[in-house]
Motif scaffolding. Structure first.
Motif, PDB file in Angstrom:
ATOM      1  N   TYR A   1       0.841  -1.193   0.000  1.00  0.00           N
ATOM      2  CA  TYR A   1       0.000   0.000   0.000  1.00  0.00           C
ATOM      3  C   TYR A   1       0.878   1.246   0.000  1.00  0.00           C
ATOM      4  O   TYR A   1       1.833   1.369   0.772  1.00  0.00           O
ATOM      5  CB  TYR A   1      -0.921   0.030   1.220  1.00  0.00           C
ATOM      6  N   THR A   2       0.554   2.170  -0.907  1.00  0.00           N
ATOM      7  CA  THR A   2       1.308   3.414  -1.002  1.00  0.00           C
ATOM      8  C   THR A   2       0.351   4.571  -1.269  1.00  0.00           C
ATOM      9  O   THR A   2      -0.697   4.391  -1.897  1.00  0.00           O
ATOM     10  CB  THR A   2       2.367   3.348  -2.119  1.00  0.00           C
TER      11      THR A   2
ATOM     12  N   SER B   1       2.929   4.991  -8.127  1.00  0.00           N
ATOM     13  CA  SER B   1       3.991   3.992  -8.090  1.00  0.00           C
ATOM     14  C   SER B   1       3.878   3.045  -9.276  1.00  0.00           C
ATOM     15  O   SER B   1       2.806   2.887  -9.866  1.00  0.00           O
ATOM     16  CB  SER B   1       3.934   3.185  -6.789  1.00  0.00           C
TER      17      SER B   1
ATOM     18  N   GLN C   1      -3.091   1.630  -4.048  1.00  0.00           N
ATOM     19  CA  GLN C   1      -2.674   3.026  -4.038  1.00  0.00           C
ATOM     20  C   GLN C   1      -3.821   3.954  -3.674  1.00  0.00           C
ATOM     21  O   GLN C   1      -4.981   3.656  -3.951  1.00  0.00           O
ATOM     22  CB  GLN C   1      -2.167   3.442  -5.426  1.00  0.00           C
TER      23      GLN C   1
ATOM     24  N   SER D   1      -8.686   6.212  -5.110  1.00  0.00           N
ATOM     25  CA  SER D   1      -7.849   5.057  -5.406  1.00  0.00           C
ATOM     26  C   SER D   1      -8.297   4.407  -6.708  1.00  0.00           C
ATOM     27  O   SER D   1      -9.497   4.363  -7.000  1.00  0.00           O
ATOM     28  CB  SER D   1      -7.930   4.024  -4.283  1.00  0.00           C
TER      29      SER D   1
END
Length: 679
Positions: A153-154, A158, A270, A291
């Motif tokens: 999870y960011t 990415s 994300q 997201s």
């Protein structure tokens, strides 16, 4: 809500001729002796392999009087999903229901058989989907694994780059001192005691360690640039261009995404900054609106739910740990998601919903084609002498060090599959000929084998110079789970064949943003997320940039070229036959005639009321309790025709759809390496 874009690619080489109007109903034919018959749109009863049973209502005009009836037929189907057409051929009339009239049912049966002999009819593909009534649990379901992947999870943009297991280094052509990671389709280079270089987004990233962190850097030495240019030209790496089909960057100007590498099954979650949630109307669910993933929170339990590869996983924290959740044990509110909701696409993965049923039906319908018996496979390459490994649970062996699945049945019997076509040979290296039959033991290959996907490629028959072949979505990794929903991948982690010179990867379930969706107007679809250069299953399909590939309508047979494969009436050498003195027309209310399983003929009035034909010119009203099945038939036909017409009127261009579950841009994809790709 931020959304990934699904691009459906329509193959222009084998398009339906726009001047033939093959799916317009009803049709009128002259039977002679002052008799005319009007046949209404056929209704599909069942499909098993390529065997299709069909019913159709008709209107017989004799002596200037109209009499209604119905007939049933058995036939062979040629299904072209990408063209949206089902061709009905090899027609045998099995029954005629004609309550009144001068002509006897037997005589009319013979007349219709003569009329249709050697001819073809067509109905929209979506009509087939809508008509079929496959019962849950009717077909065998594979053994699947559902262990959670490593979720990352960011809160920043990415890119997830997959390496198939521990990195294996090989020499670069023309610069042996420069090593590159072989078991990834991304380009990662390194010289001894120097930084690691990774090519993405048209720029070079560097890191002190292979796994990062990576940062933008200036252009490296000219020899690294030459290595990159050569590999891109040969299509042996994914350049990770980060562009849409229109050539636009998927990132805002000046924004540089993080580079994340993984050597084990992983999925990227994300959000754009801190998570933001919105309520799902009529439920206690919240969805993450900033997201690209399908991330939900159940307001009652405060648990998170994420949908990946058609599988549900749950956690009390976005950082994990995550656990697999059977679809039947989801909170009840998931079934209550409105079809007009921004997150309605997840309904295809909620057991018991009409959308899940449609997904299951679609997964059973083959994409079909006719191939010439003299078709030859594309070059088969192996890393040295063929190595043979046993396929667990069978007496079969396969060659893992070849770029094409090759199966040894006996010492003198070998089978290979390429782009949905089976080939047979008396030797492991050929010569190869198109197979007309496949041994039953091949279809007993278990899901624990990396070659399981080939069991979804079938041969339906051979006649003259052609073989009729087809594959269902399992060839591209889509299966029906124990819950009755469709999922991507078997969940097994298969070892790939890799050396310092060759990489022949095995199918993989995670890391590519596989997802499914449903749209109120378009129905069911499936695909992969941004940046997956080659989708990780079955035949190779190369597409750079940020696009989704809809593997339900993607026709693998077009890889053989227009002049080799016929995939329906628009293919080379196939024409739409005229039957007698037919003509096409759409008179007022002319398409509102139906037949039910009891052989009775019904019509729907402009007011939405139903009537049953009881004699020439006589229609009795149908009572309300008896109309739901009739209304379902009407809606099925209307939806099928609407979607077919929309597809035919749509220009040969990309179409945008919304699909969550991808998790941002992906790369490192699955088909790469030095020695070619599995097909």
């Amino acid at each position: 809500m931020q959304k990934l874009i699904l691009i459906i690619l329509f193959v222009s080489q084998i398009s339906i001729a726009q001047d033939k109007a093959p799916a317009v109903w009803p049709r009128e034919f002259d039977l002679g002796s002052q008799k005319k018959i009007t046949i209404y749109q056929p209704q599909v009863d069942s499909l098993k392999g390529d065997a299709l049973t069909v019913q159709s209502a008709f209107k017989l005009n004799e002596d200037k009087k109209d009499v209604y009836g119905s007939f049933s037929l058995k036939s062979k189907a040629l299904i072209s999903k990408d063209q949206g057409v089902v061709t009905i051929r090899d027609i045998v009339v099995t029954d005629v229901q004609l309550p009144q009239g001068k002509t006897s049912p037997q005589t009319l049966k013979e007349d219709i058989q003569v009329l249709l002999k050697g001819k073809e009819l067509q109905v929209p593909y979506q009509t087939l989907v809508n008509n079929l009534n496959i019962q849950i649990g009717e077909e065998a379901r594979p053994q699947l694994k559902n262990e959670p992947p490593h979720f990352i999870y960011t809160k920043r943009p990415s890119i997830l780059i997959m390496i198939s297991g521990d990195p294996v280094w090989g020499e670069s052509k023309g610069a042996k001192e420069v090593k590159r990671v072989m078991n990834t389709s991304a380009l990662i280079l390194n010289e001894k005691d120097k930084d690691y270089y990774l090519w993405a987004l048209g720029q070079w990233f560097t890191a002190k360690q292979l796994m990062g962190p990576y940062k933008l850097d200036k252009e490296p030495s000219s020899k690294l640039v030459m290595i990159k240019d050569e590999l891109v030209k040969e299509k042996k790496i994914d350049p990770i261009a980060g562009k849409t089909a229109e050539g636009k960057s998927v990132y805002p100007p000046g924004e540089v995404p993080d580079i994340i590498l993984s050597t084990k099954p992983a999925e990227l979650l994300q959000s754009s900054g801190e998570p933001k949630f919105q309520a799902v109307q009529g439920t206690g669910l919240l969805y993450m609106s900033n997201s690209p993933n399908s991330i939900f929170m159940d307001s009652k339990s405060q648990d998170y739910f994420v949908l990946v590869t058609g599988r549900w996983f749950s956690s009390q924290s976005l950082a994990g740990p995550w656990r697999f959740v059977e679809g039947t044990k989801l909170p009840a509110d998931f079934k209550k998601i409105p079809v007009t909701s921004p997150v309605a696409e997840v309904l295809v993965s909620v057991p018991g919903t009409p959308q899940a049923k449609e997904g299951q039906i679609v997964s059973s319908i083959p994409q079909m084609a006719q191939v010439k018996k003299d078709l030859k496979p594309k070059p088969i390459e192996c890393d040295g002498k063929q190595k043979w490994e046993s396929i667990t649970g069978t007496d079969l062996k396969y060659a893992p060090n070849c770029n094409t699945p090759i199966i040894q049945v006996t010492d003198k019997q070998f089978y290979a599959v390429q782009d949905g076509v089976w080939f047979v040979s008396s030797a492991g290296l050929g010569p190869w000929n198109v197979a007309t039959v496949v041994p039953e033991q091949i279809y007993k290959i278990p899901s624990s084998s990396p070659l399981y996907y080939v069991t979804y490629v079938h041969i339906y028959g051979a006649s003259g110079d052609y073989v009729t072949v087809g594959y269902t979505p399992g060839y591209h990794g889509t299966y029906v789970s124990a819950d009755g929903t469709i999922v991507y991948g078997t969940g097994y982690f298969y070892p790939s064949y890799v050396t310092d010179a060759y990489w022949y990867p095995a199918p993989s379930t995670y890391g590519y943003g596989a997802g499914y969706g449903w749209d109120y107007g378009a129905g069911f679809y499936m695909g992969f997320a941004w940046g997956s250069w080659m989708y990780p299953w079955g035949g190779g399909y190369c597409c750079y940039g940020g696009i989704y590939v809809d593997i339900d309508v993607r026709n693998t047979y077009t890889n053989w070229g227009r002049h080799t494969v016929i995939t329906g009436s628009g293919g080379r050498g196939v024409t739409v036959n005229k039957i007698g003195d037919q003509k096409f027309y759409r008179a007022h209310g002319s398409g509102e005639i139906y037949t039910a399983h009891d052989g009775q003929v019904y019509r729907r009035t402009g007011k939405g009321e139903w009537q049953r034909n009881v004699g020439p010119g006589t229609w009795d009203p149908v009572q309300k309790p008896d109309t739901p099945q009739l209304e379902q038939m009407h809606q099925s036909r209307e939806m099928g025709n609407r979607q077919y017409d929309a597809q035919r009127s749509r220009p040969q261009a990309d179409i945008n759809r919304n699909l969550h579950g991808g998790g941002g841009m992906r790369a490192g994809g699955f088909r790469g390496g030095g020695g070619g790709f599995r097909r």
